[in-house]
Scaffold this active site. Structure first.
Site, PDB file in Angstrom:
ATOM      1  N   SER A 101      -7.943   3.938   5.087  1.00 37.27           N
ATOM      2  CA  SER A 101      -7.146   3.090   5.974  1.00 37.27           C
ATOM      3  C   SER A 101      -5.892   2.618   5.246  1.00 37.27           C
ATOM      4  O   SER A 101      -5.640   2.992   4.103  1.00 37.27           O
ATOM      5  CB  SER A 101      -7.984   1.894   6.436  1.00 37.27           C
ATOM      6  OG  SER A 101      -9.082   2.318   7.226  1.00 37.27           O
ATOM      7  N   HIS A 102      -5.121   1.777   5.917  1.00 40.47           N
ATOM      8  CA  HIS A 102      -3.857   1.279   5.362  1.00 40.47           C
ATOM      9  C   HIS A 102      -3.884  -0.237   5.389  1.00 40.47           C
ATOM     10  O   HIS A 102      -4.335  -0.845   6.369  1.00 40.47           O
ATOM     11  CB  HIS A 102      -2.684   1.802   6.198  1.00 40.47           C
ATOM     12  CG  HIS A 102      -1.347   1.624   5.563  1.00 40.47           C
ATOM     13  ND1 HIS A 102      -0.744   0.407   5.416  1.00 40.47           N
ATOM     14  CD2 HIS A 102      -0.498   2.537   5.024  1.00 40.47           C
ATOM     15  CE1 HIS A 102       0.439   0.566   4.839  1.00 40.47           C
ATOM     16  NE2 HIS A 102       0.602   1.855   4.582  1.00 40.47           N
TER      17      HIS A 102
END
Length: 378
Positions: free
Chosen positions: A223-224
């Site tokens: 994810s970010h």
């Protein structure tokens, strides 16, 4: 003719960073003479025996070069004979070693004014870390890359030698700039590269994020830290798809066209990028509930129809057979002392001018031929 035809590069190199830089120069046409220790050669030759009994690192980094075996402590004069004709000298000795061998940048450039010298070190030529060991993992740790890579529970190093690759590419681009500068000035220059400087530059986003918020970006796996939904999601049949929703237009299209839940786009928990990040667990729960009823093929069809960016999370073995590489004929074969090696074309493509793709050399394979050339016999 390739752009660097006629350029002679002499490199006292080992491991990853310097060999990676000089391989790029060779593929653009430069003649690269790799100076190695007699007998064992570059110690990266012994990292593993994965490719016909040869090191996977060495095979990756050293095609299209000539290997000359020289004992630098006993025979530095031979290297100077090469440098009299060279355009570029690259070295990644331990700090101070080049100077002790009479191969320091200041000495060489005084003696050979047109020579471009490039030094690659762990932390640079001065400062308190000057003499510290600079293995890739250590640089990744010192530069903070390990702290932002991995999951919330555990940090991880990058699976490739990121510090070495970064330094090698900055050395490559720095040498190209120096060659261009020499065309204008007639004089060579020195290019100084450190693994630490290269990787700290690549850490620009986490550094700016931390300076601005007072806290580092959280580790989020695939994810970010600042974007959601972003990362790996699983369809009901187990196929893993990586999504990256970059703006509100895409978010609205994703909700309507992929999730078939247009109302989710205006849910007050998810109606801005910041709120989606804040409520990431709830967001993922909503997405996962829909994807559980879809096959991977159905999910891909919906993503394509909605024009949403996506990719497959592939294992390394799958990349070896990637359809894009096959369709564009990106695989070639080069020779090596252990036998033919399947390898990738370099990323720099010059239409109509194929790159130089010569064999991977054995230790000292070209010593006699190079000496004969220096003596004017060839």
């Amino acid at each position: 003719m390739l752009p660097l035809d006629g350029i002679l590069v002499v490199s006292c190199e080992q491991a990853v960073a310097a060999p990676f830089a000089t391989r790029q120069l060779a593929e653009l046409g430069a003649r690269v003479i790799k100076v190695e220790r007699p007998g064992e050669g570059d110690f990266a030759r012994a990292y593993d025996t994965a490719v016909h009994g040869q090191s996977s690192h060495f095979v990756w980094l050293n095609r299209s070069k000539e290997s000359m075996a020289v004992d630098l402590k006993a025979d530095a004069a031979t290297v100077h004979r090469l440098l009299e004709r060279a355009d570029v000298f690259v070295q990644n000795f331990a700090p101070g070693a080049a100077e002790r061998l009479g191969l320091g940048a200041d000495h060489l450039r005084a003696r050979y004014p047109r020579l471009i010298t490039c030094s690659i070190s762990g932390y640079g030529p001065d400062g308190p870390y000057r003499d510290a060991k600079a293995y890739d993992l250590l640089i990744q740790s010192e530069a903070g890359l390990v702290s932002v890579t991995g999951t919330a529970d555990e940090p991880a190093k990058a699976g490739i030698p990121a510090a070495d690759i970064g330094a090698g590419m900055y050395a490559f681009s720095g040498i190209l700039a120096a060659l261009y500068d020499r065309e204008r000035t007639g004089a060579g220059t020195h290019v100084e590269i450190s693994l630490f400087d290269a990787l700290v530059e690549w850490m620009g986003f986490p550094l700016q994020y931390t300076a601005g918020t007072g806290a580092p970006p959280p580790r989020t796996g695939t994810s970010h830290a600042a974007i959601a939904p972003y990362g790996t999601f699983r369809a009901g049949d187990g196929v893993e798809i990586v999504l990256g929703i970059q703006n509100e237009r895409e978010w609205v299209a994703f909700c309507a066209g992929v999730l078939a839940r247009p109302g989710l786009a205006v849910d007050p928990r998810f109606d801005t990028g910041a709120r989606r990040v804040e409520h990431r667990p709830a967001l993922h729960a909503e997405i996962d509930a829909v994807l559980a009823d879809l096959t991977g093929a159905e999910l891909v069809d919906r993503l394509a129809a909605a024009r949403i960016a996506y990719g497959r999370r592939r294992e390394v073995a799958e990349v070896l057979e990637h359809p894009q590489l096959a369709a564009r004929d990106r695989w070639v074969t080069v020779d090596s002392p252990g036998g033919p090696v399947r390898t990738l074309l370099p990323p720099i493509t010059l239409p109509g001018r194929p790159p130089r793709l010569d064999p991977i050399p054995a230790v000292g394979e070209h010593t006699s031929a190079i000496l004969a050339w220096l003596d004017g016999e060839a």
